[in-house]
Structure formats: C-alpha cells, structure tokens
Design a protein around this motif. Structure first.
Motif, PDB file in Angstrom:
ATOM      1  N   GLU A   1      14.173   0.449  -4.911  1.00  0.00           N
ATOM      2  CA  GLU A   1      13.672  -0.644  -4.082  1.00  0.00           C
ATOM      3  C   GLU A   1      12.248  -0.354  -3.600  1.00  0.00           C
ATOM      4  O   GLU A   1      11.846   0.798  -3.439  1.00  0.00           O
ATOM      5  CB  GLU A   1      14.567  -0.829  -2.859  1.00  0.00           C
ATOM      6  N   TYR A   2      11.499  -1.423  -3.389  1.00  0.00           N
ATOM      7  CA  TYR A   2      10.159  -1.347  -2.801  1.00  0.00           C
ATOM      8  C   TYR A   2       9.227  -0.423  -3.579  1.00  0.00           C
ATOM      9  O   TYR A   2       8.408   0.285  -3.002  1.00  0.00           O
ATOM     10  CB  TYR A   2      10.236  -0.939  -1.326  1.00  0.00           C
ATOM     11  N   ASN A   3       9.335  -0.420  -4.870  1.00  0.00           N
ATOM     12  CA  ASN A   3       8.357   0.259  -5.713  1.00  0.00           C
ATOM     13  C   ASN A   3       7.164  -0.667  -5.941  1.00  0.00           C
ATOM     14  O   ASN A   3       7.297  -1.888  -5.954  1.00  0.00           O
ATOM     15  CB  ASN A   3       8.959   0.626  -7.063  1.00  0.00           C
ATOM     16  N   HIS A   4       5.998  -0.077  -6.117  1.00  0.00           N
ATOM     17  CA  HIS A   4       4.835  -0.835  -6.561  1.00  0.00           C
ATOM     18  C   HIS A   4       4.259  -0.138  -7.780  1.00  0.00           C
ATOM     19  O   HIS A   4       3.794   1.009  -7.694  1.00  0.00           O
ATOM     20  CB  HIS A   4       3.768  -0.922  -5.466  1.00  0.00           C
ATOM     21  N   ILE A   5       4.316  -0.828  -8.903  1.00  0.00           N
ATOM     22  CA  ILE A   5       3.726  -0.338 -10.140  1.00  0.00           C
ATOM     23  C   ILE A   5       2.427  -1.109 -10.313  1.00  0.00           C
ATOM     24  O   ILE A   5       2.428  -2.293 -10.634  1.00  0.00           O
ATOM     25  CB  ILE A   5       4.674  -0.525 -11.342  1.00  0.00           C
ATOM     26  N   ALA A   6       1.316  -0.443 -10.074  1.00  0.00           N
ATOM     27  CA  ALA A   6       0.011  -1.095  -9.969  1.00  0.00           C
ATOM     28  C   ALA A   6      -0.493  -1.568 -11.335  1.00  0.00           C
ATOM     29  O   ALA A   6       0.059  -1.210 -12.386  1.00  0.00           O
ATOM     30  CB  ALA A   6      -0.984  -0.140  -9.315  1.00  0.00           C
ATOM     31  N   PRO A   7      -1.556  -2.375 -11.348  1.00  0.00           N
ATOM     32  CA  PRO A   7      -2.047  -2.948 -12.599  1.00  0.00           C
ATOM     33  C   PRO A   7      -2.315  -1.893 -13.681  1.00  0.00           C
ATOM     34  O   PRO A   7      -2.931  -0.854 -13.433  1.00  0.00           O
ATOM     35  CB  PRO A   7      -3.354  -3.636 -12.175  1.00  0.00           C
ATOM     36  N   GLY A   8      -1.821  -2.185 -14.882  1.00  0.00           N
ATOM     37  CA  GLY A   8      -2.087  -1.352 -16.032  1.00  0.00           C
ATOM     38  C   GLY A   8      -1.317  -0.048 -16.104  1.00  0.00           C
ATOM     39  O   GLY A   8      -1.517   0.738 -17.032  1.00  0.00           O
ATOM     40  N   ALA A   9      -0.428   0.215 -15.162  1.00  0.00           N
ATOM     41  CA  ALA A   9       0.355   1.448 -15.201  1.00  0.00           C
ATOM     42  C   ALA A   9       1.461   1.344 -16.250  1.00  0.00           C
ATOM     43  O   ALA A   9       1.950   0.246 -16.550  1.00  0.00           O
ATOM     44  CB  ALA A   9       0.965   1.731 -13.834  1.00  0.00           C
TER      45      ALA A   9
ATOM     46  N   LYS B   1       9.753  -4.091   6.739  1.00  0.00           N
ATOM     47  CA  LYS B   1       9.999  -4.632   8.087  1.00  0.00           C
ATOM     48  C   LYS B   1      10.071  -6.156   8.061  1.00  0.00           C
ATOM     49  O   LYS B   1      10.938  -6.758   8.720  1.00  0.00           O
ATOM     50  CB  LYS B   1       8.902  -4.154   9.033  1.00  0.00           C
ATOM     51  N   ILE B   2       9.170  -6.778   7.309  1.00  0.00           N
ATOM     52  CA  ILE B   2       9.198  -8.233   7.185  1.00  0.00           C
ATOM     53  C   ILE B   2      10.510  -8.684   6.556  1.00  0.00           C
ATOM     54  O   ILE B   2      11.194  -9.588   7.072  1.00  0.00           O
ATOM     55  CB  ILE B   2       8.006  -8.728   6.349  1.00  0.00           C
ATOM     56  N   ASN B   3      10.873  -8.063   5.453  1.00  0.00           N
ATOM     57  CA  ASN B   3      12.098  -8.459   4.765  1.00  0.00           C
ATOM     58  C   ASN B   3      13.325  -8.219   5.627  1.00  0.00           C
ATOM     59  O   ASN B   3      14.245  -9.049   5.668  1.00  0.00           O
ATOM     60  CB  ASN B   3      12.222  -7.708   3.444  1.00  0.00           C
ATOM     61  N   GLY B   4      13.372  -7.075   6.291  1.00  0.00           N
ATOM     62  CA  GLY B   4      14.517  -6.781   7.151  1.00  0.00           C
ATOM     63  C   GLY B   4      14.699  -7.818   8.245  1.00  0.00           C
ATOM     64  O   GLY B   4      15.829  -8.223   8.553  1.00  0.00           O
ATOM     65  N   TYR B   5      13.589  -8.256   8.830  1.00  0.00           N
ATOM     66  CA  TYR B   5      13.638  -9.272   9.888  1.00  0.00           C
ATOM     67  C   TYR B   5      14.262 -10.560   9.376  1.00  0.00           C
ATOM     68  O   TYR B   5      15.187 -11.116   9.993  1.00  0.00           O
ATOM     69  CB  TYR B   5      12.220  -9.523  10.402  1.00  0.00           C
ATOM     70  N   PHE B   6      13.791 -11.029   8.215  1.00  0.00           N
ATOM     71  CA  PHE B   6      14.277 -12.309   7.714  1.00  0.00           C
ATOM     72  C   PHE B   6      15.662 -12.206   7.074  1.00  0.00           C
ATOM     73  O   PHE B   6      16.465 -13.136   7.185  1.00  0.00           O
ATOM     74  CB  PHE B   6      13.268 -12.901   6.726  1.00  0.00           C
TER      75      PHE B   6
ATOM     76  N   LEU C   1       0.841  -1.183   0.000  1.00  0.00           N
ATOM     77  CA  LEU C   1       0.000   0.000   0.000  1.00  0.00           C
ATOM     78  C   LEU C   1       0.886   1.246   0.000  1.00  0.00           C
ATOM     79  O   LEU C   1       2.052   1.191   0.411  1.00  0.00           O
ATOM     80  CB  LEU C   1      -0.910   0.009   1.223  1.00  0.00           C
ATOM     81  N   PRO C   2       0.350   2.388  -0.443  1.00  0.00           N
ATOM     82  CA  PRO C   2       1.174   3.603  -0.465  1.00  0.00           C
ATOM     83  C   PRO C   2       1.783   3.924   0.899  1.00  0.00           C
ATOM     84  O   PRO C   2       1.086   3.963   1.908  1.00  0.00           O
ATOM     85  CB  PRO C   2       0.178   4.688  -0.894  1.00  0.00           C
ATOM     86  N   ARG C   3       3.086   4.121   0.910  1.00  0.00           N
ATOM     87  CA  ARG C   3       3.876   4.497   2.080  1.00  0.00           C
ATOM     88  C   ARG C   3       3.857   3.482   3.217  1.00  0.00           C
ATOM     89  O   ARG C   3       4.340   3.763   4.297  1.00  0.00           O
ATOM     90  CB  ARG C   3       3.439   5.873   2.590  1.00  0.00           C
ATOM     91  N   SER C   4       3.308   2.322   2.979  1.00  0.00           N
ATOM     92  CA  SER C   4       3.377   1.272   3.991  1.00  0.00           C
ATOM     93  C   SER C   4       4.793   0.718   4.058  1.00  0.00           C
ATOM     94  O   SER C   4       5.455   0.540   3.038  1.00  0.00           O
ATOM     95  CB  SER C   4       2.399   0.146   3.646  1.00  0.00           C
TER      96      SER C   4
ATOM     97  N   ASN D   1      10.529   3.191  -2.494  1.00  0.00           N
ATOM     98  CA  ASN D   1       9.188   3.245  -1.916  1.00  0.00           C
ATOM     99  C   ASN D   1       8.242   4.147  -2.700  1.00  0.00           C
ATOM    100  O   ASN D   1       7.436   4.876  -2.130  1.00  0.00           O
ATOM    101  CB  ASN D   1       9.250   3.693  -0.444  1.00  0.00           C
ATOM    102  N   VAL D   2       8.331   4.096  -4.009  1.00  0.00           N
ATOM    103  CA  VAL D   2       7.432   4.845  -4.881  1.00  0.00           C
ATOM    104  C   VAL D   2       6.224   3.972  -5.221  1.00  0.00           C
ATOM    105  O   VAL D   2       6.368   2.786  -5.518  1.00  0.00           O
ATOM    106  CB  VAL D   2       8.155   5.301  -6.164  1.00  0.00           C
ATOM    107  N   PHE D   3       5.045   4.564  -5.190  1.00  0.00           N
ATOM    108  CA  PHE D   3       3.809   3.858  -5.519  1.00  0.00           C
ATOM    109  C   PHE D   3       3.188   4.519  -6.742  1.00  0.00           C
ATOM    110  O   PHE D   3       2.889   5.723  -6.718  1.00  0.00           O
ATOM    111  CB  PHE D   3       2.834   3.912  -4.342  1.00  0.00           C
ATOM    112  N   VAL D   4       3.006   3.750  -7.813  1.00  0.00           N
ATOM    113  CA  VAL D   4       2.375   4.255  -9.039  1.00  0.00           C
ATOM    114  C   VAL D   4       1.040   3.536  -9.199  1.00  0.00           C
ATOM    115  O   VAL D   4       0.992   2.315  -9.343  1.00  0.00           O
ATOM    116  CB  VAL D   4       3.273   4.028 -10.269  1.00  0.00           C
ATOM    117  N   GLY D   5      -0.040   4.288  -9.137  1.00  0.00           N
ATOM    118  CA  GLY D   5      -1.376   3.718  -9.091  1.00  0.00           C
ATOM    119  C   GLY D   5      -1.829   3.107 -10.406  1.00  0.00           C
ATOM    120  O   GLY D   5      -1.235   3.314 -11.475  1.00  0.00           O
ATOM    121  N   ALA D   6      -2.933   2.380 -10.330  1.00  0.00           N
ATOM    122  CA  ALA D   6      -3.466   1.650 -11.478  1.00  0.00           C
ATOM    123  C   ALA D   6      -3.764   2.587 -12.645  1.00  0.00           C
ATOM    124  O   ALA D   6      -4.375   3.647 -12.477  1.00  0.00           O
ATOM    125  CB  ALA D   6      -4.728   0.895 -11.076  1.00  0.00           C
ATOM    126  N   GLY D   7      -3.304   2.196 -13.832  1.00  0.00           N
ATOM    127  CA  GLY D   7      -3.597   2.936 -15.038  1.00  0.00           C
ATOM    128  C   GLY D   7      -2.859   4.246 -15.207  1.00  0.00           C
ATOM    129  O   GLY D   7      -3.094   4.966 -16.185  1.00  0.00           O
TER     130      GLY D   7
END
Length: 235
Positions: free
Chosen positions: A161-169, A95-100, A87-90, A180-186
């Motif tokens: 790292e940790y980018n999310h390129i949402a569906p159809g973007a 944290k999960i990856n850093g732990y493991f 999710l954006p800025r989550s 940690n960049v979030f690019v929304g759908a479309g």
C-alpha cells in the motif's frame, strides 16, 4: 489483449459510474483530473484550501476549501480520488484517506487511457496508473499506490500500500515491496528483490540486492550507496 483491457476500462467509465470528488488541487491533482475528464467522468468538486483559478483543467468545477465540506455528498453518491502527490515518507495521503474512509467514503481507481494494464493484474482500491505506465500479468498493486508516467511494473510484482513508483522507473519481475515505499524517477529494481517498509530508492538507482525497512539508496559514480534511515550511519 492488454491494450483492449485498458480501452474497455476507459469506455466503462462513461456510464453507470458515480461522480468524483477530487481531493487536492496541485500538480498531481491536475494530471489525475485530466485523465478523469478524458474518460468522461464527472468531477463535482475539487477540495483544496488553495486557489485553483490558475489551473485551466479545473475550470467550471466547484471548489470546496475544506475536507469537512465533502459531507454535503453522501458516501453512496460519489467516489473520491486523492489528488495529493506522494513525497518520500510523507503520510499526508494516508491521513487524508483514513479520514474519509472512516466516514464511509471509497476511493476510485484511476487508469490513464494510454496506460497498459494486464487483465491478469490486480489493482487495489485507490490505485492510480498514469500515462504510458505498464502493469504486466500477475502483478498486484497495493491500495492507494501511484504508478507514475511511463513506469513499468513487470510480471508477478507485489507492491504494498501507498507505494509511489515515479516516472520512468522499472520494477523487474517478482519484486516485492512493503508499505510506503518510494521508488525514484528512472530507478531500476532487478528481479526477485524485496524492499522493506518506508524504504526509498533514489532516482536513477539500480537495485541488485534486497533493501531493509527504512533504508535509503542513492546512485554513485561507480557503486550504490546505502544510506540507513538512522542519522549518521552509512553502510
């Protein structure tokens, strides 16, 4: 050539690869699990405090209720896949990856059979490229990023790292993003744009100029609003 590259990755997963421990049991995890199973990968455990009984894709897979239970698998014997959605800025995935990672585990890269990834693209550890996505020649995808269904990463893009390129973007040629960049759908990001750390490109936006760190964009009827991260300020 691109399609044959994706197929060669697919067939290679069936042999000489360690089993998977999947972190997370929600919607994103179920999508990733289906990809892994299609490729003949063995998922030895799903790790989530929640019930997985309502998701048929997890049927027959061992359920672990806490992260600490992963310790029963040696880091040398398994690979991890982070199935927690982004999710954006989550920072949950970080944290999960850093732990493991601190415990010596490594995260596997996941490429859907229908994704097209150039043999001249670079995917860092833990990248996930989902169904119908395209990653073109010269592109570099930062560690633990998600290229979601039918997203397009054009030539020579460099994603942090940790980018999310949402569906159809669509990320047009030579776009550069920080962590940690979030690019929304479309959304569409036009060529040669730079996007700063923690920026959010709203769904359906068309970005024609570079974006500073922490900025949020959203589409409007006739223009693109730029909403700064600082509360109450708009430009």
């Amino acid at each position: 050539m691109l399609t044959s590259h994706a197929l060669s990755n697919d067939s290679a997963f069936s042999h000489h690869t360690p089993p998977i421990v999947l972190i997370g049991g929600g919607g994103h995890a179920s999508v990733v699990a289906e990809i892994l199973l299609q490729q003949g990968r063995e998922i030895v455990a799903v790790v989530t405090p929640d019930s997985i009984a309502e998701r048929p894709v997890f049927q027959g897979i061992k359920h672990l209720s806490s992260d600490t239970q992963v310790a029963k698998f040696k880091p040398s014997d398994v690979k991890l896949v982070n199935g927690v959605g982004m999710l954006p800025r989550s920072t949950i995935r970080q944290k999960i990856n850093g732990y493991f990672l601190a415990l010596g585990y490594q995260f596997d890269t996941v490429i859907a059979p229908s994704a097209v990834v150039s043999p001249y693209a670079t995917l860092k550890q833990g990248t996930q490229v989902l169904a119908g996505a395209i990653v073109q020649s010269g592109a570099s995808i930062g560690a633990h990023s998600i290229i979601n269904s039918k997203a397009l990463i054009e030539h020579d893009c460099v994603l942090g790292e940790y980018n999310h390129i949402a569906p159809g973007a669509t990320m047009c040629g030579q776009v550069k993003t920080k962590c940690n960049v979030f690019v929304g759908a479309g959304a569409i990001v036009t060529p040669n744009i730079a996007i700063g750390e923690n920026a959010i490109v709203g769904a359906g936006s068309c970005i024609t100029r570079s974006i500073d760190a922490g900025v949020i964009t959203r589409p409007a009827a006739t223009t693109l609003d730029m909403v700064e991260a600082k509360e109450g300020r708009r430009g």
